[in-house]
Design a protein around this motif. Structure first.
Motif, short mmCIF file in Angstrom:
data_model
loop_
_atom_site.label_atom_id
_atom_site.label_comp_id
_atom_site.label_asym_id
_atom_site.label_seq_id
_atom_site.Cartn_x
_atom_site.Cartn_y
_atom_site.Cartn_z
N ASN A 26 62.71 41.37 66.43
CA ASN A 26 61.34 41.53 66.92
C ASN A 26 60.60 42.64 66.19
OD1 ASN A 26 59.20 40.69 68.44
ND2 ASN A 26 59.76 41.86 70.24
N THR A 27 60.65 42.58 64.87
CA THR A 27 59.95 43.56 64.05
C THR A 27 59.18 42.86 62.94
OG1 THR A 27 60.22 45.63 62.84
CG2 THR A 27 61.87 43.96 62.46
N THR A 69 54.88 38.48 61.55
CA THR A 69 54.97 39.19 62.82
C THR A 69 55.54 38.24 63.86
OG1 THR A 69 53.04 40.51 62.24
CG2 THR A 69 53.68 40.47 64.57
N PRO A 110 66.44 41.79 61.19
CA PRO A 110 65.47 42.43 62.09
C PRO A 110 65.44 41.77 63.46
CG PRO A 110 64.36 40.94 60.61
CD PRO A 110 65.82 40.94 60.21
#
Length: 65
Positions: free
Chosen positions: A10-11, A54, A8
């Motif tokens: 920035n997810t 996050t 991923p």
């Protein structure tokens, strides 16, 4: 700890944390995340938890449990 998704960028990701023995008292504060935050920690079974991570910015996200 287990994450089986794609690489991923920035997810938000959900990881599974599995211990060899039952754990009690495990909380968000027991997890340190570099370049991110733990936004949720859910008890699944005596040995398994799921955490939602996050990222705070682009780049690698690492965890220490």
């Amino acid at each position: 700890m287990d994450y089986t998704g794609a690489n991923p960028t920035n997810t938000i990701v959900t990881i599974t944390i599995t211990n060899s023995e039952a754990v009690s008292g495990f909380t968000l504060s027991d997890i340190t995340v570099n370049n991110g935050t733990v936004t949720s920690l859910v008890f699944i079974t005596g040995t398994t938890y799921q955490a939602v991570i996050t990222p705070t910015s682009d780049g690698a996200v690492t965890m220490i449990i």
